[in-house]
Design an enzyme around this catalytic site. Structure first.
Site, PDB file in Angstrom:
ATOM      1  N   PHE A   1       1.040  -1.170  -0.042  1.00 14.13           N
ATOM      2  CA  PHE A   1       0.138   0.024   0.054  1.00 14.13           C
ATOM      3  C   PHE A   1       0.996   1.240   0.073  1.00 14.13           C
ATOM      4  CE2 PHE A   1      -2.075  -3.507   2.490  1.00 14.13           C
ATOM      5  CZ  PHE A   1      -3.114  -3.765   1.877  1.00 14.13           C
TER       6      PHE A   1
ATOM      7  N   ASP B   1       0.972  -1.150  -5.090  1.00 10.64           N
ATOM      8  CA  ASP B   1      -0.329  -0.474  -4.852  1.00 10.64           C
ATOM      9  C   ASP B   1      -1.167  -0.755  -6.137  1.00 10.64           C
ATOM     10  OD1 ASP B   1      -0.662   2.265  -2.973  1.00 10.64           O
ATOM     11  OD2 ASP B   1      -2.079   2.164  -4.749  1.00 10.64           O
TER      12      ASP B   1
ATOM     13  N   ASN C   1      -3.080  -5.946  -6.193  1.00 13.88           N
ATOM     14  CA  ASN C   1      -3.753  -6.300  -5.008  1.00 13.88           C
ATOM     15  C   ASN C   1      -2.970  -6.885  -4.101  1.00 13.88           C
ATOM     16  OD1 ASN C   1      -5.619  -7.072  -3.002  1.00 13.88           O
ATOM     17  ND2 ASN C   1      -7.294  -7.481  -4.367  1.00 13.88           N
TER      18      ASN C   1
ATOM     19  N   CYS D   1      -5.772   2.369  10.106  1.00  9.23           N
ATOM     20  CA  CYS D   1      -6.069   3.812  10.194  1.00  9.23           C
ATOM     21  C   CYS D   1      -7.502   3.836  10.390  1.00  9.23           C
ATOM     22  CB  CYS D   1      -5.528   4.741   8.970  1.00  9.23           C
ATOM     23  SG  CYS D   1      -6.116   4.320   7.430  1.00  9.23           S
TER      24      CYS D   1
END
Ligand code: SAH
Length: 401
Positions: A234, A256, A284, A345
């Site tokens: 990511f 990413d 992915n 997050c």
């Protein structure tokens, strides 16, 4: 001024300065407040409790800003609050090319206002009726206090929709900012890494153009990267990779799903004259890591910094499965003694729950995993104690045996 009377038993959070009043806590509205207007919050007994900004279109009907009956929510208040928030970032991101968050919404007593400084440019988000109604005042205060070259709006996230406001964006003040600017994100004084300059894409990049909240963590994670084969999952614009390279990584693999993100990452490494071999993988993470496992590939440091998997409480279980899966896969791809830097997050996933998820992954992976550092959002994203929702980013640096 209109007044809101709370239902019996619902005054405690307000007294304890939690800034949200939900529709279900309201017994009666006296008067006809316009959206964004100041309202007084009263206990069922009629006692004055707090003052906030009204929103008829949101489940959060009032966002509280004052617990002193003499505090008027006028332009002067707004200006003082912004000035206080800015003074709290003193020493972070100075100079023409420093970047940091200057105003973090409720956590700075300004519900619905985000102000990010990218050098001489400001990027703002106006996310609530209260701030929408004060748009002109916000701009005046920012121009007077900070004298930016421009103020650009990126109010294109889903919060505005929940407030019944249309997405909004574009130049609000000053000169058109460039598409991309190279910046030095705020990091702690005294760190030994020479920080790379990183590009922020103000107009079309994710968030307001860059993930400022990870600024400190990139430095922390870089400390484990000397001589390491690093997998940056990511990766977005490659912030973690750029710091890892500066710290002497042997190789970088960036994954990413977004090709523009990987392009930005490539530019970031080039901008900093980084010659570390780097592999940019468009794909992915859930699939790519399974492929690596099948191929028997191994890494020394793996960073997992996924997007928010849970937006609501109802999504927590599904999100937990996602977090567990990527952590379980990453643990299997690490050499013994390797380092996993894993983040969440999602505000809905508490640090405790996140630790349980990583624990579950370690058991299933059959690896001994030690937490060696606990990380959180960078200091320009403060956590207000009366508003625990302002804590959202948490991470562990783990040693995986
Ligand atoms: N680590 C970055 C920020 C990551 S934001 C930094 O330091 O700045 C999350 C990123 O994950 C976004 O760039 C998004 O494009 C990407 N993404 C989302 N889902 C993904 C998936 N399933 N596989 C790979 N990348 C994904």
């Amino acid at each position: 001024m209109a007044t809101i009377t709370l239902r019996p038993g619902r005054e405690r959070p307000v007294i304890q300065r939690h800034p949200w009043v939900f529709s279900g806590a309201i017994d009666a509205v006296h008067g006809e407040p316009a959206d964004g207007e100041a309202v007084d919050i009263l206990a069922p007994t009629g006692d004055w409790l707090a003052r906030g900004l009204w929103s008829s279109t949101s489940q959060i009907r009032a966002r509280l800003c004052a617990w002193d009956p003499n505090q008027v929510l006028d332009e002067e208040w707004l200006r003082e609050r912004i000035a206080r928030a800015v003074s709290g970032r003193a020493g972070l991101a100075n100079g023409e090319d420093g970047a940091c968050r200057l105003v973090f919404s409720e956590a700075d007593g300004l519900p619905g206002l985000i102000v990010d400084r990218y050098g001489v440019y400001l990027v703002i988000q106006i996310l609530t009726q209260g701030m929408e109604a004060r748009r002109a005042e916000v701009l005046r205060a920012l121009v007077d206090l900070l004298a930016p070259r421009s103020i650009f709006e990126r109010s294109d996230n889903d919060m505005r929709e929940k407030e019944g406001l249309p997405p909004c964006g574009g130049l609000l003040w000053g000169a058109e900012p460039p598409d991309q600017i190279a910046l030095l994100p705020a990091i702690a004084v005294g760190t030994s890494v020479v920080p790379p300059r990183l590009l922020a894409d103000l107009r079309t990049g994710q968030k307001t153009g860059f993930y400022l909240d990870q600024s400190h963590n990139r430095v922390r994670v870089a400390a484990y990267c000397q001589g390491a084969h690093v997998l940056d999952c990511f990766a977005y614009s490659g912030g973690f990779s750029a710091y890892a390279a500066r710290a002497g990584a042997a190789s970088l693999t960036l994954i990413d799903t977004s090709l523009p993100a990987l392009d930005l990452a490539r530019q970031n490494l080039a901008l900093n004259d980084i010659a570390t071999p780097a592999d940019y993988v468009e794909g992915n993470v859930f699939k790519v890591l399974r492929g690596y496992r099948a191929e028997g590939r191994r890494f020394d440091v793996i960073i997992l910094d996924p997007p928010k998997f849970a937006n609501t409480q109802a999504q927590v279980n599904h999100a937990a499965r996602g977090y567990k899966d990527i952590n379980w896969l990453a643990m299997q791809l690490l050499n013994p003694g390797g380092v996993l830097a894993t983040f969440s997050c999602s505000g809905q996933i508490s640090p405790d729950l996140f630790q349980k998820i990583v624990f579950g992954a370690s058991v299933d992976a059959g690896r001994d995993v030690q937490i060696i550092e606990r990380l959180g959002q960078s200091p320009d994203h403060p956590i207000l104690l009366t508003f625990p929702e302002s804590e959202y980013l948490k991470g562990f640096v783990c040693r995986v045996w």
